[in-house]
Design a protein around this motif. Structure first.
Motif, PDB file in Angstrom:
ATOM      1  N   THR A  21     -15.172  15.519  -7.998  1.00 12.40           N
ATOM      2  CA  THR A  21     -15.082  14.187  -7.422  1.00 12.40           C
ATOM      3  C   THR A  21     -14.090  14.162  -6.259  1.00 12.40           C
ATOM      4  O   THR A  21     -13.150  14.958  -6.205  1.00 12.40           O
ATOM      5  CB  THR A  21     -14.629  13.141  -8.449  1.00 12.40           C
ATOM      6  OG1 THR A  21     -13.337  13.510  -8.959  1.00 12.40           O
ATOM      7  CG2 THR A  21     -15.607  13.022  -9.591  1.00 12.40           C
ATOM      8  N   VAL A  22     -14.346  13.250  -5.353  1.00  3.32           N
ATOM      9  CA  VAL A  22     -13.425  12.938  -4.270  1.00  3.32           C
ATOM     10  C   VAL A  22     -13.111  11.455  -4.375  1.00  3.32           C
ATOM     11  O   VAL A  22     -14.029  10.642  -4.547  1.00  3.32           O
ATOM     12  CB  VAL A  22     -14.032  13.254  -2.898  1.00  3.32           C
ATOM     13  CG1 VAL A  22     -13.096  12.793  -1.784  1.00  3.32           C
ATOM     14  CG2 VAL A  22     -14.291  14.733  -2.768  1.00  3.32           C
ATOM     15  N   ASN A  23     -11.854  11.137  -4.303  1.00  4.19           N
ATOM     16  CA  ASN A  23     -11.423   9.767  -4.512  1.00  4.19           C
ATOM     17  C   ASN A  23     -10.803   9.188  -3.247  1.00  4.19           C
ATOM     18  O   ASN A  23     -10.284   9.926  -2.396  1.00  4.19           O
ATOM     19  CB  ASN A  23     -10.406   9.714  -5.640  1.00  4.19           C
ATOM     20  CG  ASN A  23     -10.946  10.303  -6.919  1.00  4.19           C
ATOM     21  OD1 ASN A  23     -12.005   9.910  -7.403  1.00  4.19           O
ATOM     22  ND2 ASN A  23     -10.244  11.286  -7.477  1.00  4.19           N
ATOM     23  N   LEU A  24     -10.859   7.885  -3.159  1.00  2.00           N
ATOM     24  CA  LEU A  24     -10.190   7.175  -2.073  1.00  2.00           C
ATOM     25  C   LEU A  24      -9.387   6.038  -2.694  1.00  2.00           C
ATOM     26  O   LEU A  24      -9.957   5.057  -3.167  1.00  2.00           O
ATOM     27  CB  LEU A  24     -11.195   6.634  -1.064  1.00  2.00           C
ATOM     28  CG  LEU A  24     -10.573   5.999   0.187  1.00  2.00           C
ATOM     29  CD1 LEU A  24      -9.906   7.073   1.052  1.00  2.00           C
ATOM     30  CD2 LEU A  24     -11.625   5.256   0.992  1.00  2.00           C
ATOM     31  N   GLN A  25      -8.083   6.223  -2.720  1.00  2.00           N
ATOM     32  CA  GLN A  25      -7.192   5.172  -3.204  1.00  2.00           C
ATOM     33  C   GLN A  25      -6.881   4.238  -2.051  1.00  2.00           C
ATOM     34  O   GLN A  25      -6.362   4.691  -1.015  1.00  2.00           O
ATOM     35  CB  GLN A  25      -5.901   5.776  -3.766  1.00  2.00           C
ATOM     36  CG  GLN A  25      -4.901   4.753  -4.262  1.00  2.00           C
ATOM     37  CD  GLN A  25      -5.398   3.986  -5.475  1.00  2.00           C
ATOM     38  OE1 GLN A  25      -5.984   4.560  -6.377  1.00  2.00           O
ATOM     39  NE2 GLN A  25      -5.167   2.677  -5.490  1.00  2.00           N
ATOM     40  N   MET A  26      -7.198   2.974  -2.220  1.00  2.00           N
ATOM     41  CA  MET A  26      -7.018   1.996  -1.148  1.00  2.00           C
ATOM     42  C   MET A  26      -6.002   0.953  -1.602  1.00  2.00           C
ATOM     43  O   MET A  26      -6.249   0.235  -2.575  1.00  2.00           O
ATOM     44  CB  MET A  26      -8.351   1.332  -0.811  1.00  2.00           C
ATOM     45  CG  MET A  26      -9.463   2.326  -0.489  1.00  2.00           C
ATOM     46  SD  MET A  26     -10.971   1.540   0.082  1.00  2.00           S
ATOM     47  CE  MET A  26     -11.445   0.636  -1.390  1.00  2.00           C
ATOM     48  N   ASN A  27      -4.890   0.895  -0.919  1.00  2.00           N
ATOM     49  CA  ASN A  27      -3.824  -0.058  -1.231  1.00  2.00           C
ATOM     50  C   ASN A  27      -3.635  -1.027  -0.075  1.00  2.00           C
ATOM     51  O   ASN A  27      -4.087  -0.775   1.046  1.00  2.00           O
ATOM     52  CB  ASN A  27      -2.521   0.678  -1.510  1.00  2.00           C
ATOM     53  CG  ASN A  27      -2.613   1.618  -2.695  1.00  2.00           C
ATOM     54  OD1 ASN A  27      -3.338   1.365  -3.656  1.00  2.00           O
ATOM     55  ND2 ASN A  27      -1.872   2.715  -2.637  1.00  2.00           N
TER      56      ASN A  27
END
Length: 113
Positions: A76-82
């Motif tokens: 998996t590749v994740n994108l944490q968006m804050n």
């Protein structure tokens, strides 16, 4: 052919956070590019983050707020968006340069109060 499936989109208030995930149907060597793009109606697809061989890059509009990462064990590749803003509203797509270039189906992110 590798398939990519995004998840984690949804509705969030300004200032909130979301974590997008992109699950690959098979293992993708780390030297291939994994990336996240986004598109809003009437606008072109915009590259926002890439990851390749441990090196990351970000569009200026998301730098310092978004983080791309991968979990090789889970493919998996994740994108944490804050600190999400109204202008982050878009359909987000996962991409890999592996297998001739593959795209996910997209996941909607809506930032609204």
């Amino acid at each position: 052919q590798v398939q990519l499936v995004e998840s984690g989109g949804g509705l969030v208030q300004p200032g909130g956070s979301l974590r997008l995930s992109c699950a690959a149907s098979g293992s993708i060597p780390s030297f291939y590019v994994m990336g996240w793009y986004r598109q809003t109606p009437g606008k072109q697809l915009a590259l926002i983050a890439t990851l390749s061989s441990g090196t990351t890059s970000y569009a200026e509009s998301v730098k310092g707020r978004f983080t791309i990462s991968r979990d090789n064990a889970k493919n998996t590749v994740n994108l944490q968006m804050n600190s999400l803003k109204f202008e982050d509203t878009a359909v987000y797509y996962c991409y890999t340069s592996f297998d001739g270039g593959r795209w996910g189906q997209g996941t909607q992110v809506t930032v609204s109060s």
